[in-house]
Design a protein around this motif. Structure first.
Motif, PDB file in Angstrom:
ATOM      1  N   ILE A 120       5.374   1.455   3.581  1.00  0.00           N
ATOM      2  CA  ILE A 120       4.916   0.348   4.428  1.00  0.00           C
ATOM      3  C   ILE A 120       3.475  -0.028   4.075  1.00  0.00           C
ATOM      4  O   ILE A 120       3.155  -1.201   3.861  1.00  0.00           O
ATOM      5  CB  ILE A 120       5.026   0.727   5.927  1.00  0.00           C
ATOM      6  CG1 ILE A 120       6.494   0.902   6.313  1.00  0.00           C
ATOM      7  CG2 ILE A 120       4.374  -0.349   6.807  1.00  0.00           C
ATOM      8  CD1 ILE A 120       6.724   1.357   7.747  1.00  0.00           C
ATOM      9  N   GLU A 121       2.626   0.994   3.975  1.00  0.00           N
ATOM     10  CA  GLU A 121       1.209   0.718   3.696  1.00  0.00           C
ATOM     11  C   GLU A 121       1.024   0.062   2.333  1.00  0.00           C
ATOM     12  O   GLU A 121       0.271  -0.900   2.185  1.00  0.00           O
ATOM     13  CB  GLU A 121       0.386   2.015   3.748  1.00  0.00           C
ATOM     14  CG  GLU A 121       0.295   2.650   5.135  1.00  0.00           C
ATOM     15  CD  GLU A 121      -0.673   1.946   6.067  1.00  0.00           C
ATOM     16  OE1 GLU A 121      -1.295   0.955   5.642  1.00  0.00           O
ATOM     17  OE2 GLU A 121      -0.792   2.382   7.240  1.00  0.00           O
ATOM     18  N   SER A 122       1.726   0.576   1.335  1.00  0.00           N
ATOM     19  CA  SER A 122       1.446   0.052  -0.003  1.00  0.00           C
ATOM     20  C   SER A 122       2.027  -1.340  -0.222  1.00  0.00           C
ATOM     21  O   SER A 122       1.567  -2.067  -1.097  1.00  0.00           O
ATOM     22  CB  SER A 122       1.881   1.025  -1.097  1.00  0.00           C
ATOM     23  OG  SER A 122       3.186   1.446  -0.866  1.00  0.00           O
ATOM     24  N   GLY A 127       8.440  -5.643   8.152  1.00  0.00           N
ATOM     25  CA  GLY A 127       9.683  -5.279   8.840  1.00  0.00           C
ATOM     26  C   GLY A 127      10.223  -3.950   8.346  1.00  0.00           C
ATOM     27  O   GLY A 127       9.896  -3.504   7.241  1.00  0.00           O
ATOM     28  N   TYR A 128      11.033  -3.326   9.201  1.00  0.00           N
ATOM     29  CA  TYR A 128      11.621  -2.024   8.885  1.00  0.00           C
ATOM     30  C   TYR A 128      13.030  -2.047   9.465  1.00  0.00           C
ATOM     31  O   TYR A 128      13.207  -2.313  10.655  1.00  0.00           O
ATOM     32  CB  TYR A 128      10.741  -0.943   9.532  1.00  0.00           C
ATOM     33  CG  TYR A 128      11.183   0.494   9.388  1.00  0.00           C
ATOM     34  CD1 TYR A 128      11.727   0.993   8.202  1.00  0.00           C
ATOM     35  CD2 TYR A 128      11.014   1.400  10.451  1.00  0.00           C
ATOM     36  CE1 TYR A 128      12.086   2.342   8.084  1.00  0.00           C
ATOM     37  CE2 TYR A 128      11.368   2.746  10.335  1.00  0.00           C
ATOM     38  CZ  TYR A 128      11.905   3.200   9.153  1.00  0.00           C
ATOM     39  OH  TYR A 128      12.247   4.526   9.040  1.00  0.00           O
ATOM     40  N   MET A 150      -0.492  -0.917  10.858  1.00  0.00           N
ATOM     41  CA  MET A 150      -0.853  -2.154  11.569  1.00  0.00           C
ATOM     42  C   MET A 150      -0.009  -3.344  11.133  1.00  0.00           C
ATOM     43  O   MET A 150       0.271  -4.252  11.912  1.00  0.00           O
ATOM     44  CB  MET A 150      -2.326  -2.484  11.318  1.00  0.00           C
ATOM     45  CG  MET A 150      -3.266  -1.540  12.024  1.00  0.00           C
ATOM     46  SD  MET A 150      -2.666  -1.324  13.696  1.00  0.00           S
ATOM     47  CE  MET A 150      -3.760  -0.202  14.371  1.00  0.00           C
ATOM     48  N   CYS A 151       0.379  -3.357   9.854  1.00  0.00           N
ATOM     49  CA  CYS A 151       1.091  -4.532   9.320  1.00  0.00           C
ATOM     50  C   CYS A 151       2.508  -4.661   9.884  1.00  0.00           C
ATOM     51  O   CYS A 151       3.089  -5.746   9.902  1.00  0.00           O
ATOM     52  CB  CYS A 151       1.148  -4.446   7.799  1.00  0.00           C
ATOM     53  SG  CYS A 151       1.812  -2.882   7.209  1.00  0.00           S
ATOM     54  N   LEU A 152       3.074  -3.542  10.334  1.00  0.00           N
ATOM     55  CA  LEU A 152       4.487  -3.539  10.734  1.00  0.00           C
ATOM     56  C   LEU A 152       4.699  -4.278  12.051  1.00  0.00           C
ATOM     57  O   LEU A 152       4.190  -3.863  13.093  1.00  0.00           O
ATOM     58  CB  LEU A 152       4.975  -2.087  10.854  1.00  0.00           C
ATOM     59  CG  LEU A 152       6.470  -1.900  11.100  1.00  0.00           C
ATOM     60  CD1 LEU A 152       7.291  -2.466   9.953  1.00  0.00           C
ATOM     61  CD2 LEU A 152       6.797  -0.428  11.305  1.00  0.00           C
TER      62      LEU A 152
END
Ligand code: OOB
Length: 548
Positions: A120-122, A127-128, A150-152
């Motif tokens: 997720i970070e990279s 979305g997940y 934070m981006c999620l």
């Protein structure tokens, strides 16, 4: 200053050549499905438990989801991490993302906080996508991830969503519109075939696993060519028991190859013979892909009773080295042909061919898909060795990446200046181009096809206050090919179990947790001061023999 490219392009004249030769056809993976659904809308594309989806169904479901994604603000180039078991939604979600130029980032169901957080970070994923699962609660994992990443923004769940949003809800948001309306909305968002289509996960050897950017053009070339080599047709029925997102089961020829040919993919959440064999019988499966350890387990069951395997024509074995004796027993015991597959998510895939001699099929890992797969076998100084001699495998070609995703520094070592990928595999290649995998130079453990980057686990061990130094090596194992053994130097006594627990609590996937931990006073070094892993491997094997 490193320029962090998402996608290292092929040099323009090389790209032009791949286009001219028809390898790259300017089609996106979403368009491939559209073309197939137009030809055979009513053929069954996917069987998943008691559900059966036609090509028309899959395409429609993917359109509806694509519109749902758009309505939730997902746009071209956005990354969405997909961690699904072998269920139909894996495909409808992927195709939906392909339609709008968003990027699936593939995770394995075995991954936990440490791995998913890194993905997720990279990629700055927004979305997940997960599923309700009886063995592990991914919804809790999502909670943990959401509080750190934070981006999620969105978590979508196949099944009971708990605190998140059900995937069916997302579809419902686009419901009621007819195909023309949906298409209208999607057309504005159609990606180009030269764009990054998805991010595959590498096995890795240094630090955290790198991401592999695959384009529609290059991926589809490998899919079409693989489907041809494996003679897939509308009559093909493929059992997908390995994780659906893995490059082997997705594209070699895998589910996408089957979709390209108009056949049927039978999905199984479980790989054991007691689940797989009845599925083979029930759906008249004629092709299946397994890793060697699973092949051994299936062989053992088939020895007792192979009657359910009557329809099976080809068993593909790949992901790790398959020993010759077991290879020879496949035809005898399972009554089908063996096909060895040696591939990598970075690109190159080799197959034995259906018309090859039994010796070639059982003694080699096949030859490359394309005459334009360039293969060099070199010594430690990058000088080519004589044909048939053992050396490092380097490769470049129409579907092998030229660089990992945003990893400029790493790419300097992972690729030669002229764009060859250093696979880390030690091989020999015959005059005819057949490859035999002899070993590995990369610092990786291949545990029954699951790849473990030694450095990643070592870094986690070193975080423990009691650990002074750590090194992870592979130890030969009859069943898995290799198991992992960690050598650890400690400040103060600690039990193996507590160290394993510590790794587990740090959110490391179970398959990466060392099978054994040996405590030593120091780690032996080589003349140049590196940890002597060769010696550690011997020590581990000796310790094992003494114990047996
Ligand atoms: C497949 O892909 P990855 O990315 O999980 O792993 C690639 C590595 C190779 O570099 C090699 O070290 C090993 O897995 N490997 C084999 C092998 N197939 C893969 N080693 C010996 N014999 C084989 N037959 O594993 C993968 C991707 C596409 C198709 C098949 C396998």
């Amino acid at each position: 200053m490193c320029n962090e490219l998402e996608l290292t392009p092929w040099p323009e004249h090389v790209a032009q050549r791949y286009l001219d030769l028809g390898y790259w056809q300017g089609q996106t993976i979403g368009e491939m499905l559209e073309e197939r659904a137009a030809k055979t809308p009513n053929n069954t594309a996917i069987v998943c438990g008691s559900r059966s989806l036609s090509y028309h169904d899959v395409l429609q479901a993917s359109y509806v989801l694509a519109v749902g994604f758009l309505a939730n603000g997902i746009k071209a180039k956005d990354a969405v991490v997909i961690q699904l078991p072998n269920v139909a939604e894996f495909f409808t979600v992927c195709f939906a993302l392909f339609h709008i130029g968003a990027r699936p980032v593939f995770a394995l169901p075995a991954h936990r906080f440490s791995e998913i957080n890194h993905l997720i970070e990279s990629t700055q994923a927004v979305g997940y996508v997960i599923a309700e699962d009886r063995d592990f609660d991914y919804r809790n994992l999502a909670q943990q991830l959401k509080s750190t990443a934070m981006c999620l923004k969105h978590v979508w769940v196949v099944g009971d969503p708990g605190p998140w949003v059900a995937l069916s809800e997302l579809s419902a948001q686009a419901g009621g519109r007819d195909t023309a309306q949906l298409l209208n909305q999607l057309n504005e968002h159609a990606p180009s075939a030269r764009d990054l289509a998805m991010l595959q996960l590498s096995g890795g050897s240094t630090g955290l696993p790198k991401l592999i950017p695959r384009t529609h053009d290059d991926y589809l070339y490998s899919v079409r060519a693989s489907a041809d080599i494996c003679r897939l047709t509308e009559g093909s029925v493929y059992l997908s028991v390995l994780p659906v997102a893995h490059n082997f089961s997705l594209s070699s020829p895998g589910s996408l190859g089957v979709f390209y040919a108009g056949g049927c993919v039978v999905l199984s959440r479980y790989a054991s013979a007691d689940v797989a064999f009845p599925l083979i019988e029930k759906h008249r499966v004629n092709l299946a892909a397994v890793v060697p350890s699973l092949a051994l387990a299936w062989l053992q069951s088939a020895r007792k009773d192979a009657r359910q395997l009557e329809s099976l024509e080809v068993l593909q074995v790949g992901g790790a080295k398959f020993n010759e004796a077991s290879a020879r027993s496949v035809r005898l015991i399972m009554g089908c042909q063996l096909q060895q597959v040696f591939g990598m998510a970075e690109g190159l895939v080799c197959y034995t061919r259906w018309y090859d001699s039994e010796d070639l099929i059982c003694q080699t890992q096949g030859r490359a898909i394309s005459i334009d797969d360039e293969i060099r076998v070199v010594d430690d100084l990058d000088q080519e060795v004589a044909v048939g001699e053992v050396g490092h495998l380097l490769t470049r070609g129409p579907y092998t990446i030229r660089g990992y995703y945003k990893a400029a520094k790493h790419n300097q070592n992972a690729f030669t200046d002229d764009g060859f990928y250093r696979t880390g595999d030690v091989v020999r290649q015959s005059e005819m181009g057949y490859v035999v995998v002899e070993g590995r130079a990369k610092d990786q453990i291949n545990r029954g096809g699951e790849k473990i980057a030694a450095q990643e686990v070592e870094a986690h061990l070193l975080v423990h206050a009691a650990v002074l130094d750590a090194a992870l090596v592979g130890v030969a194992d009859e069943y898995l090919g290799e198991r992992s053994c960690a050598f650890v130097v400690v400040r103060e006594p600690i039990r193996s179990m507590s160290l394993k627990m510590f790794l587990h609590e740090r959110g490391l996937a179970q398959y990466k947790i060392p099978d054994r931990i040996e405590f030593v006073d120091y780690l032996p070094k080589t003349a140049v001061g590196k940890i002597n892993k060769l010696l550690l491997r011997q020590m581990a094997e000796q310790a094992q023999n003494e114990r047996d």
